[in-house]
Design a protein around this motif. Structure first.
Motif, PDB file in Angstrom:
ATOM      1  N   ASP A 366       0.860  -1.176   0.000  1.00 61.13           N
ATOM      2  CA  ASP A 366       0.000   0.000   0.000  1.00 61.13           C
ATOM      3  C   ASP A 366       0.903   1.235   0.000  1.00 61.13           C
ATOM      4  OD1 ASP A 366       0.828   0.505   2.617  1.00 61.13           O
ATOM      5  OD2 ASP A 366      -1.196   0.726   3.403  1.00 61.13           O
ATOM      6  N   LYS A 367       0.343   2.433   0.172  1.00 65.86           N
ATOM      7  CA  LYS A 367       1.127   3.657   0.057  1.00 65.86           C
ATOM      8  C   LYS A 367       2.173   3.792   1.159  1.00 65.86           C
ATOM      9  CE  LYS A 367      -2.437   6.319  -2.358  1.00 65.86           C
ATOM     10  NZ  LYS A 367      -3.301   7.529  -2.322  1.00 65.86           N
ATOM     11  N   SER A 368       1.978   3.124   2.282  1.00 65.25           N
ATOM     12  CA  SER A 368       2.912   3.256   3.405  1.00 65.25           C
ATOM     13  C   SER A 368       4.111   2.331   3.305  1.00 65.25           C
ATOM     14  CB  SER A 368       2.182   2.985   4.719  1.00 65.25           C
ATOM     15  OG  SER A 368       1.797   1.621   4.800  1.00 65.25           O
ATOM     16  N   GLY A 369       4.080   1.379   2.380  1.00 65.36           N
ATOM     17  CA  GLY A 369       5.177   0.431   2.240  1.00 65.36           C
ATOM     18  C   GLY A 369       4.673  -0.893   1.709  1.00 65.36           C
ATOM     19  N   TRP A 370       5.363  -1.965   2.050  1.00 58.86           N
ATOM     20  CA  TRP A 370       4.944  -3.278   1.572  1.00 58.86           C
ATOM     21  C   TRP A 370       5.449  -4.377   2.494  1.00 58.86           C
ATOM     22  CZ3 TRP A 370       8.752  -0.457  -0.982  1.00 58.86           C
ATOM     23  CH2 TRP A 370      10.031  -1.010  -1.019  1.00 58.86           C
ATOM     24  N   MET A 371       4.825  -5.545   2.348  1.00 59.67           N
ATOM     25  CA  MET A 371       5.256  -6.742   3.052  1.00 59.67           C
ATOM     26  C   MET A 371       5.606  -7.814   2.036  1.00 59.67           C
ATOM     27  SD  MET A 371       2.529  -7.044   6.182  1.00 59.67           S
ATOM     28  CE  MET A 371       3.468  -8.359   6.963  1.00 59.67           C
ATOM     29  N   THR A 433      -7.263  -0.443   1.297  1.00 59.96           N
ATOM     30  CA  THR A 433      -6.269  -0.556   0.229  1.00 59.96           C
ATOM     31  C   THR A 433      -5.927  -1.996  -0.096  1.00 59.96           C
ATOM     32  OG1 THR A 433      -5.294   1.535   0.943  1.00 59.96           O
ATOM     33  CG2 THR A 433      -3.950   0.158  -0.488  1.00 59.96           C
ATOM     34  N   ILE A 434      -5.922  -2.867   0.905  1.00 57.17           N
ATOM     35  CA  ILE A 434      -5.388  -4.222   0.709  1.00 57.17           C
ATOM     36  C   ILE A 434      -6.440  -5.317   0.646  1.00 57.17           C
ATOM     37  CG2 ILE A 434      -3.185  -3.626   1.790  1.00 57.17           C
ATOM     38  CD1 ILE A 434      -4.167  -5.019   4.333  1.00 57.17           C
ATOM     39  N   LYS A 435      -7.672  -5.046   1.017  1.00 58.25           N
ATOM     40  CA  LYS A 435      -8.692  -6.087   1.056  1.00 58.25           C
ATOM     41  C   LYS A 435      -9.232  -6.376  -0.343  1.00 58.25           C
ATOM     42  CE  LYS A 435     -12.606  -7.464   3.948  1.00 58.25           C
ATOM     43  NZ  LYS A 435     -13.568  -6.995   4.987  1.00 58.25           N
ATOM     44  N   THR A 436      -9.279  -7.646  -0.719  1.00 61.65           N
ATOM     45  CA  THR A 436      -9.667  -8.024  -2.087  1.00 61.65           C
ATOM     46  C   THR A 436     -11.143  -7.792  -2.361  1.00 61.65           C
ATOM     47  OG1 THR A 436      -9.934 -10.304  -1.312  1.00 61.65           O
ATOM     48  CG2 THR A 436      -7.849  -9.740  -2.384  1.00 61.65           C
ATOM     49  N   ARG A 441     -12.019  -2.179  -6.280  1.00 63.92           N
ATOM     50  CA  ARG A 441     -11.253  -3.112  -7.110  1.00 63.92           C
ATOM     51  C   ARG A 441     -12.038  -3.570  -8.343  1.00 63.92           C
ATOM     52  NH1 ARG A 441      -6.559  -5.048  -5.085  1.00 63.92           N
ATOM     53  NH2 ARG A 441      -6.690  -6.813  -6.502  1.00 63.92           N
ATOM     54  N   GLN A 442     -13.372  -3.459  -8.294  1.00 66.89           N
ATOM     55  CA  GLN A 442     -14.197  -3.885  -9.428  1.00 66.89           C
ATOM     56  C   GLN A 442     -14.471  -2.758 -10.421  1.00 66.89           C
ATOM     57  OE1 GLN A 442     -14.675  -7.086  -9.627  1.00 66.89           O
ATOM     58  NE2 GLN A 442     -13.639  -7.234  -7.632  1.00 66.89           N
ATOM     59  N   ALA A 443     -14.103  -1.521 -10.076  1.00 66.18           N
ATOM     60  CA  ALA A 443     -14.307  -0.387 -10.988  1.00 66.18           C
ATOM     61  C   ALA A 443     -13.301  -0.450 -12.138  1.00 66.18           C
ATOM     62  CB  ALA A 443     -14.152   0.922 -10.215  1.00 66.18           C
ATOM     63  N   PRO A 444     -13.569   0.237 -13.257  1.00 65.61           N
ATOM     64  CA  PRO A 444     -12.603   0.247 -14.365  1.00 65.61           C
ATOM     65  C   PRO A 444     -11.262   0.843 -13.928  1.00 65.61           C
ATOM     66  CG  PRO A 444     -14.730   1.072 -15.074  1.00 65.61           C
ATOM     67  CD  PRO A 444     -14.802   0.968 -13.587  1.00 65.61           C
ATOM     68  N   ALA A 445     -10.198   0.413 -14.548  1.00 62.99           N
ATOM     69  CA  ALA A 445      -8.866   0.933 -14.238  1.00 62.99           C
ATOM     70  C   ALA A 445      -8.823   2.441 -14.458  1.00 62.99           C
ATOM     71  CB  ALA A 445      -7.823   0.242 -15.103  1.00 62.99           C
ATOM     72  N   GLY A 471      -8.652  -3.079  -9.646  1.00 57.86           N
ATOM     73  CA  GLY A 471      -7.930  -4.040  -8.823  1.00 57.86           C
ATOM     74  C   GLY A 471      -6.923  -4.836  -9.624  1.00 57.86           C
ATOM     75  N   GLN A 472      -7.303  -5.287 -10.828  1.00 55.54           N
ATOM     76  CA  GLN A 472      -6.377  -6.019 -11.685  1.00 55.54           C
ATOM     77  C   GLN A 472      -5.184  -5.155 -12.062  1.00 55.54           C
ATOM     78  OE1 GLN A 472      -9.229  -7.051 -14.741  1.00 55.54           O
ATOM     79  NE2 GLN A 472      -9.268  -9.203 -14.103  1.00 55.54           N
ATOM     80  N   ALA A 473      -5.446  -3.892 -12.367  1.00 59.75           N
ATOM     81  CA  ALA A 473      -4.357  -2.976 -12.717  1.00 59.75           C
ATOM     82  C   ALA A 473      -3.420  -2.774 -11.533  1.00 59.75           C
ATOM     83  CB  ALA A 473      -4.924  -1.644 -13.180  1.00 59.75           C
ATOM     84  N   ALA A 474      -3.989  -2.638 -10.326  1.00 57.65           N
ATOM     85  CA  ALA A 474      -3.155  -2.475  -9.127  1.00 57.65           C
ATOM     86  C   ALA A 474      -2.264  -3.690  -8.917  1.00 57.65           C
ATOM     87  CB  ALA A 474      -4.048  -2.241  -7.911  1.00 57.65           C
ATOM     88  N   ASP A 475      -2.807  -4.886  -9.126  1.00 58.18           N
ATOM     89  CA  ASP A 475      -2.003  -6.114  -8.982  1.00 58.18           C
ATOM     90  C   ASP A 475      -0.891  -6.163 -10.022  1.00 58.18           C
ATOM     91  OD1 ASP A 475      -3.718  -6.795  -6.956  1.00 58.18           O
ATOM     92  OD2 ASP A 475      -4.910  -8.200  -8.163  1.00 58.18           O
ATOM     93  N   MET A 476      -1.206  -5.761 -11.250  1.00 59.24           N
ATOM     94  CA  MET A 476      -0.203  -5.757 -12.307  1.00 59.24           C
ATOM     95  C   MET A 476       0.926  -4.783 -11.989  1.00 59.24           C
ATOM     96  SD  MET A 476      -2.654  -6.041 -15.695  1.00 59.24           S
ATOM     97  CE  MET A 476      -1.305  -6.003 -16.857  1.00 59.24           C
ATOM     98  N   LEU A 477       0.558  -3.628 -11.457  1.00 60.90           N
ATOM     99  CA  LEU A 477       1.577  -2.632 -11.106  1.00 60.90           C
ATOM    100  C   LEU A 477       2.494  -3.156 -10.006  1.00 60.90           C
ATOM    101  CD1 LEU A 477      -0.635   0.589 -11.186  1.00 60.90           C
ATOM    102  CD2 LEU A 477       1.161  -0.029 -12.807  1.00 60.90           C
ATOM    103  N   THR A 478       1.926  -3.870  -9.045  1.00 56.16           N
ATOM    104  CA  THR A 478       2.742  -4.466  -7.985  1.00 56.16           C
ATOM    105  C   THR A 478       3.697  -5.496  -8.564  1.00 56.16           C
ATOM    106  OG1 THR A 478       0.992  -4.134  -6.343  1.00 56.16           O
ATOM    107  CG2 THR A 478       2.675  -5.760  -5.820  1.00 56.16           C
ATOM    108  N   LYS A 479       3.216  -6.323  -9.476  1.00 54.67           N
ATOM    109  CA  LYS A 479       4.071  -7.332 -10.095  1.00 54.67           C
ATOM    110  C   LYS A 479       5.190  -6.691 -10.907  1.00 54.67           C
ATOM    111  CE  LYS A 479       0.462 -10.867 -10.340  1.00 54.67           C
ATOM    112  NZ  LYS A 479      -0.337 -11.775 -11.191  1.00 54.67           N
ATOM    113  N   LEU A 480       4.852  -5.630 -11.623  1.00 45.04           N
ATOM    114  CA  LEU A 480       5.884  -4.921 -12.389  1.00 45.04           C
ATOM    115  C   LEU A 480       6.941  -4.333 -11.464  1.00 45.04           C
ATOM    116  CD1 LEU A 480       3.851  -3.022 -15.128  1.00 45.04           C
ATOM    117  CD2 LEU A 480       5.652  -4.709 -15.533  1.00 45.04           C
TER     118      LEU A 480
END
Length: 524
Positions: A366-371, A433-436, A441-445, A471-480
């Motif tokens: 999320d914006k504060s960091g990551w695990m 921010t983190i809950k699926t 998360r279902q709105a358009p990117a 949500g899919q875009a957010a996951d893709m950005l994390t993977k990138l």
């Protein structure tokens, strides 16, 4: 034991935790007179009632004046991931249940999973994080599911002598018992409300083998010894690994003439954090077990399944000698990043948006960091390590800096690492921010997400908001961000090299038949 009262002066006192902390009973005991406090089912030891007793006996900190503290448990971990190290200093002996089966301390087991596709995604959770009993019963206690359960038993285990069925609540027990009886099977049940004399009579008859199926809810999970059980039916979905092991464990006691115990797992929808026998062994929850033994499942885990199958676009099946090997290729980095199947396993354990960025490496940001959850080579305290990185604002041009990774917890298995990480995330990250299941998360990117993804040139065609949810875009950005693109490029190079080798091999094979024999024979 309600009529029995401890004096506080016995050489050995046996007590339940509820009795010990009720009223003023604890004050009967002089801590200075005790040399040992022995806790059975010690995975409960960090619960408030246990902590109260430990504090009374001076066991919250190491002390030469306090008695020794020994904990014993067959499931030495907690669903919430809280570390038992806050009460227990170290493990002096450990024997895994799989090792105990291999060493003939426990009976062998075979496993069958039956998918019912009951949707548990919207069910309420209780204080421990497991499914709320009433909501779970309403979801699984239906005529259709009960019929599937009984038919699965008839198909797979009708020849078993003693089957123990775990249900959700009393009503589930009664209706599933009726379904067994409607199919001509002598099934009986016991619940907490069953009169003690009746309960004892039914249990004694079951131990003697007078009827084949006994149903219960919440009675036989801890400390019950019914060694003749040679089949377990898990009709009660759970998110708790310890509960799952306890239910299966009721069928693993040794008994004369008992070859193994058949565990039939009525698996519901796998995207809700449900624990099942595949996840118990570290397999993807979508794996289907069909009368596999413990050794079969272990081999399946070590080899990554009975075949090699990475989900994605463009599956190319190759068959030969009865073995199917499936190679999966991705036409673009976009296909790889969008492949949500690889995240399904961890999201069946957690309600948060963890993404797999590499083999045995997962990230929640999320914006504060990551695990990060990753598998390390370290064996002490378990190979799975959870780390937290905090993002800090910098005075230099409004930039940011990051702290070094801080180890949050270590665990012997992925599921325990995830639960520990989730417990930490609940207090350090914004849940929205983190809950699926969040609606955003279902709105358009968003336009910013689309522009950034297009700037990375992950697909030849331009990506639009119609292609992805937010949500899919957010996951893709994390993977990138965490290296998936680099891994894809490495895999692409390997794939091109393998294709070149295969092409050369096919060329050699097409040049003629290979003859085997002496030179003189070939010259003839």
């Amino acid at each position: 034991m309600g009529a029995s009262k401890a004096s506080g002066a016995a050489d050995i006192t046996v007590a339940s935790i509820r009795s010990l902390v009720s009223k003023d009973r604890l004050e009967k005991f002089d801590p200075s007179m005790f040399k040992l406090v022995l806790v059975d089912e010690a995975h409960h030891i960090v619960a408030p009632q246990y902590r109260k007793v430990l504090e009374y006996f001076g066991l919250t900190e190491a002390s030469d004046q306090a008695p020794a503290l020994v904990g014993v448990s067959a499931t030495f971990f907690r669903f919430d991931g809280l570390k038992l190290g806050s009460a227990i200093d170290h493990i002096v002996y450990h024997k895994d249940y799989i090792d105990m089966i291999g060493d003939n301390w426990l009976a062998d087991a075979v496993f069958t999973t039956v998918k019912t596709n009951v949707d548990l995604s919207r069910l309420a959770k209780d204080s421990s994080g497991d499914f709320a009993t009433k909501a779970l019963s309403e979801a699984v206690n239906t005529a259709t599911v009960n019929d599937v359960t009984v038919r699965s038993w008839i198909t797979n285990a009708h020849d078993r002598q003693s089957t123990l069925v775990f249900c959700v609540d009393t009503e589930h027990v009664r209706q599933l018992t009726d379904t067994f009886r409607e199919n001509g099977i002598d099934a009986r049940y016991i619940t907490a409300s069953t009169a003690r004399q009746t309960r004892n009579e039914v249990l004694d008859a079951f131990k003697k083998g007078e009827f084949p199926v006994l149903l219960n809810c919440g009675l036989f999970t801890e400390g019950t010894d019914i060694p003749n059980v040679d089949c377990i039916v898990l009709a009660r979905p759970t998110r708790s690994k310890s509960l799952l092991i306890q239910m299966i464990g009721r069928g693993l006691r040794l008994y004369p003439g008992k070859k193994n115990c058949h565990v039939i797992d009525m698996v519901s929808n796998l995207n809700t954090g449900i624990m099942s026998t595949p996840t118990l062994f570290g397999l993807d929850p979508n794996e289907v077990l069909d009368k596999q033994s413990v050794q079969d499942v272990q081999n399946r885990k070590e080899t990554g399944g009975f075949g090699s199958h990475i989900h994605g676009a463009g599956d190319i099946p190759l068959s030969g000698d009865g073995v199917d090997v499936i190679f999966t290729t991705y036409d673009s980095i976009f296909d790889l990043l969008r492949d949500e199947v690889v995240d399904r396993h961890i999201r069946s354990i957690s309600r948060y948006a963890w993404v797999r960025v590499d083999v045995d490496r997962y990230v929640l940001a999320d914006k504060s960091g990551w695990m990060t959850i990753r598998k390390s080579d370290r064996k002490a305290d378990g190979p799975w390590v959870v780390e937290h990185v905090l993002k800090l604002q910098s005075d230099i041009k409004g930039g940011s800096v990051h702290t070094r990774p801080r180890v949050v917890t270590r665990a012997p298995e992925l599921e325990q690492a995830v639960h520990g990480a989730d417990t930490f995330a609940r207090t350090h990250f914004k849940i929205v921010t983190i809950k699926t299941s969040e609606k955003w998360r279902q709105a358009p990117a968003t336009e910013n997400q689309i522009n950034f993804l297009n700037s990375r040139k992950i697909r030849e065609n331009t990506i639009t908001s119609r292609d992805l949810t937010r949500g899919q875009a957010a996951d893709m950005l994390t993977k990138l961000r965490f290296g998936t693109k680099s891994r894809f490029q490495i895999e692409q190079k390997k794939r091109k090299k393998e294709a070149k080798i295969r092409k050369e091999f096919e060329k050699q094979m097409s040049q003629g038949n290979i003859k085997v024999g002496s030179l003189s024979q070939q010259n003839l």
